[in-house]
Design an enzyme around this catalytic site. Sequence first.
Site, PDB file in Angstrom:
ATOM      1  N   HIS A 128      32.089 -16.829  -3.431  1.00  0.00           N
ATOM      2  CA  HIS A 128      32.574 -15.478  -3.716  1.00  0.00           C
ATOM      3  C   HIS A 128      31.460 -14.566  -4.215  1.00  0.00           C
ATOM      4  CE1 HIS A 128      36.324 -17.764  -3.746  1.00  0.00           C
ATOM      5  NE2 HIS A 128      36.998 -16.630  -3.667  1.00  0.00           N
TER       6      HIS A 128
ATOM      7  N   ASP B 196      32.178 -12.403   0.847  1.00  0.00           N
ATOM      8  CA  ASP B 196      30.958 -12.754   1.577  1.00  0.00           C
ATOM      9  C   ASP B 196      30.938 -14.171   2.142  1.00  0.00           C
ATOM     10  OD1 ASP B 196      30.465 -14.027  -1.057  1.00  0.00           O
ATOM     11  OD2 ASP B 196      29.924 -11.984  -1.643  1.00  0.00           O
ATOM     12  N   GLY B 197      31.330 -15.135   1.293  1.00  0.00           N
ATOM     13  CA  GLY B 197      31.219 -16.537   1.703  1.00  0.00           C
ATOM     14  C   GLY B 197      32.181 -16.916   2.814  1.00  0.00           C
ATOM     15  N   PHE B 198      33.118 -16.030   3.157  1.00  0.00           N
ATOM     16  CA  PHE B 198      34.101 -16.359   4.187  1.00  0.00           C
ATOM     17  C   PHE B 198      33.812 -15.669   5.512  1.00  0.00           C
ATOM     18  CE2 PHE B 198      36.674 -16.516   0.117  1.00  0.00           C
ATOM     19  CZ  PHE B 198      36.261 -17.811  -0.141  1.00  0.00           C
TER      20      PHE B 198
ATOM     21  N   ALA C   9      42.279 -16.388   9.525  1.00  0.00           N
ATOM     22  CA  ALA C   9      41.260 -16.971  10.388  1.00  0.00           C
ATOM     23  C   ALA C   9      40.227 -15.898  10.714  1.00  0.00           C
ATOM     24  CB  ALA C   9      41.878 -17.524  11.667  1.00  0.00           C
ATOM     25  N   GLU C  10      39.038 -16.046  10.166  1.00  0.00           N
ATOM     26  CA  GLU C  10      38.028 -15.000  10.335  1.00  0.00           C
ATOM     27  C   GLU C  10      37.505 -14.934  11.764  1.00  0.00           C
ATOM     28  OE1 GLU C  10      38.182 -17.153   7.888  1.00  0.00           O
ATOM     29  OE2 GLU C  10      38.530 -15.892   6.135  1.00  0.00           O
TER      30      GLU C  10
ATOM     31  N   PRO D 274      33.081 -18.471   9.114  1.00  0.00           N
ATOM     32  CA  PRO D 274      33.935 -18.866  10.245  1.00  0.00           C
ATOM     33  C   PRO D 274      33.898 -17.834  11.383  1.00  0.00           C
ATOM     34  CG  PRO D 274      35.082 -19.243   8.179  1.00  0.00           C
ATOM     35  CD  PRO D 274      33.819 -18.488   7.838  1.00  0.00           C
TER      36      PRO D 274
HETATM   37  C1  TPP Z   1      37.576 -19.133   5.060  1.00  0.00           C
HETATM   38  C2  TPP Z   1      38.274 -18.461   3.924  1.00  0.00           C
HETATM   39  N1  TPP Z   1      38.809 -17.245   4.100  1.00  0.00           N
HETATM   40  C3  TPP Z   1      39.420 -16.611   3.092  1.00  0.00           C
HETATM   41  C4  TPP Z   1      39.513 -17.188   1.864  1.00  0.00           C
HETATM   42  C5  TPP Z   1      40.172 -16.438   0.724  1.00  0.00           C
HETATM   43  N2  TPP Z   1      41.437 -17.106   0.372  1.00  0.00           N
HETATM   44  C6  TPP Z   1      41.485 -17.976  -0.651  1.00  0.00           C
HETATM   45  S1  TPP Z   1      42.964 -18.711  -0.773  1.00  0.00           S
HETATM   46  C7  TPP Z   1      43.579 -17.828   0.535  1.00  0.00           C
HETATM   47  C8  TPP Z   1      44.991 -18.080   0.984  1.00  0.00           C
HETATM   48  C9  TPP Z   1      45.226 -19.518   1.282  1.00  0.00           C
HETATM   49  O1  TPP Z   1      46.553 -19.727   1.654  1.00  0.00           O
HETATM   50  P1  TPP Z   1      47.102 -21.168   1.982  1.00  0.00           P
HETATM   51  O2  TPP Z   1      46.224 -21.862   2.966  1.00  0.00           O
HETATM   52  O3  TPP Z   1      48.524 -21.003   2.358  1.00  0.00           O
HETATM   53  O4  TPP Z   1      46.984 -21.981   0.619  1.00  0.00           O
HETATM   54  P2  TPP Z   1      47.552 -21.632  -0.835  1.00  0.00           P
HETATM   55  O5  TPP Z   1      46.501 -20.809  -1.520  1.00  0.00           O
HETATM   56  O6  TPP Z   1      48.849 -20.919  -0.680  1.00  0.00           O
HETATM   57  O7  TPP Z   1      47.689 -22.936  -1.523  1.00  0.00           O
HETATM   58  C10 TPP Z   1      42.606 -16.972   1.044  1.00  0.00           C
HETATM   59  C11 TPP Z   1      42.819 -16.042   2.153  1.00  0.00           C
HETATM   60  C12 TPP Z   1      38.932 -18.459   1.713  1.00  0.00           C
HETATM   61  N3  TPP Z   1      38.962 -19.109   0.532  1.00  0.00           N
HETATM   62  N4  TPP Z   1      38.327 -19.078   2.741  1.00  0.00           N
END
Ligand code: TPP
Lengths: 384, 324
Positions: free
Chosen positions: B129, B84-86, B59-60, B89
């Site tokens: 990304h 960057d795109g994240f 959670a950013e 939040p």
């Molecule tokens: C707002 C945001 N922050 C960070 C990311 C980078 N990111 C991509 S997938 C991921 C983990 C996601 O975990 P989960 O919700 O458990 O789903 P899973 O990938 O295990 O299916 C992260 C941190 C993102 N896509 N969006």
Amino acid sequence: MSNSGAAVDLGEVFGPSHRGDEPDLVQLLTPEGERVEHPEFTFDLDDEAIKGFYRDLVLTRRIDTEATALQRQGELGIWASLLGQEAAQIGSGRALKPQDFAFPTYREHGVAWARGIDPLRLLALFRGVDHGGWDPKEGNFGLYTIVIGAQSLHATGYAMGLQRDGVIGTGDPERDAAVIGYFGDGATSQGDVNEAFVWAGVFNAPIVFFCQNNQWAISVPIEKQSRAPLYQRAAGFGFPGVRVDGNDVLAVYAVTQAALQRAREGSGPTLIEAFTYRMGAHTTSDDPTRYRLSDELESWQKRDPISRVKAYLVAQKAADDDFFAGIEQEADELAEHLRSGCLAMPDPSPLDIFGQVFAEQTAELQLQHDQYADYLASFEGEHA
Amino acid sequence: MTAITIAKGLTMGLRAAMEADPKVLIMGEDVGKLGGVFRVTDGLQKDFGEDRVIDTPLAESGILGTAVGLAMRGYRPVCEIQFDGFVFPAYDQIVSQVAKIHFRSRGRVPMPIVIRIPFGGGIGAVEHHSESPEAYFAHTAGLKVVACSNPVDAYWMIQQAIASDDPIVFLEPKRRYWEKGELDEDAEPDPLHVSRVVRPGTDVTVLAYGPMVKTALQASAAAEGEGKSLEVIDLRTLSPLDVDPIYESVRRTGRAVVVHEAPVNLGLGSEIAARVTENCFYSLEAPVLRVGGFDTPYPPSRIEEEYLPDLDRVLDAVDRTLDY
Ligand SMILES: Cc1ncc(C[n+]2csc(CCOP(=O)(O)OP(=O)(O)O)c2C)c(N)n1
């Protein structure tokens, strides 16, 4: 329960046993392939339906294997594997009716399959030719969403739209609709997901929150996202939560179908935590050996979602060698469709992007388009 | 002298900052055990422990919001945003809280927070990304924004940013993470908020930062073959701008081209063009030109090379300013 409305008291289905702190998960088919009873949920489709699920599971896994291979060969930029999560996706995806709507993350290839999306469209996104790839109105399947958790609010809003359209609680099984919103365990930490829970609870929205707890968010284990079992969070937002064996396609189907029916009838949201495991890397860019132990993987391999269905079908003599061979053949054909389709996929034109930004084109963007077209034309002949 | 990559320079700089000050914390998604998706924090949790290198929940807004509280308690959080795109939040916490608390408290509460963001495109990634969000932050009063372009700056600038008592958005050129340079740890670094001429020239001033510095340098090498002499300035600091080296250069060349990956509309180039026009008007032989992304969302990666400014697009602008 059948697809056409439930005779059970749905308040009871998600009764008190799923609000407490007892950790049991709903299971209807053991890892060894034995059917078991659950006091609240039953799977009431026949073996033909289970054969259909088996086919879905195998083909979905094949999509995943082929896409991973294409990525390794440089044809896709990246791929997010669903290995291990097939039952969670097929079981829930097959519980949807045509009029229901699904909001996926980026990993819901099995749900996409169940919604009739050509998996080649998924590859387009991971190949980098498209950000979306399909029309959400065809198959009632939203676009993949990469920003973690964002779609949970969209799903809730869509469900509020269904409420306002009067397509819930009419008693007409062809008409009453619900929404399913997918997200991962990591996503449950995001504000968006928690806000979606608030909204859905307050407005009693016809939605099923479907959390695939695959135990990992990239390298971060579930313990770092929540001290409490995820399904228990629902209680605090005022709706029921249930934990289901996410590797048991029958249980996932039964639980999701009951929750969707509850939503369609106007009884509000449900949180389903599908307890499963990400058998592969987070994506093809990831190296899980850096952060997790292989015995964990081995213990989950024994709970594979596909082998238990096969074991059941074989034990029941419901399917013979020809059946399994036929599905393998179909999987080969599907893989070939993906491979040739992927290689033949045209790149977009850089000039197309200017027309896709707005519904009403602006003069400024049109000018940028024209100037860029002139610029590109100035190179013509140069490389001839 | 050691040959290091930009990623390595950042890792070394973070390590040095953590050794120098026990109040420095690293927090973000996957920064601990994994060492970050780009391995920039590799090995730091092992050496400094889980209390100082924190794998946060996903959670950013939580990362930045808790960083505010930690900063109030005397810590110096270095927050990693995975891509960057994240960062969005966390946008509310950054813009409404991090940026304003020093001002609101009349200087009683400093916000020594560094927000590391791998930024920019060119890596063949899926959506969100590859973005260049610097203008949003540079536009926000109360935030400082810097971008490194090479391993040596990466090493020094991250330490300087951490040592600063102000909140700093620290942009890392992700597609250049693996490019190498020679680091002399005994050399005296430039101050953080200083722009630098990285290639002297006489005909046109090309201003760039982050990933586009290399592109500008490539353009200047190509232009040399055609008898055109480009002076390349690495801005390094985007807010505040270090305008003196810019004005000094433009007064000599009479021409300027600003290059960034971010869309041209209201990007850094707009501010620089305005300032150069206000301050160097009588030296200018041509309008200041801007080369950047189009006013579209970042496109699918198969056509990102068309979207991103490249050597040809820079040279095209150079020619237009020379032909003016
Ligand atoms: C707002 C945001 N922050 C960070 C990311 C980078 N990111 C991509 S997938 C991921 C983990 C996601 O975990 P989960 O919700 O458990 O789903 P899973 O990938 O295990 O299916 C992260 C941190 C993102 N896509 N969006």
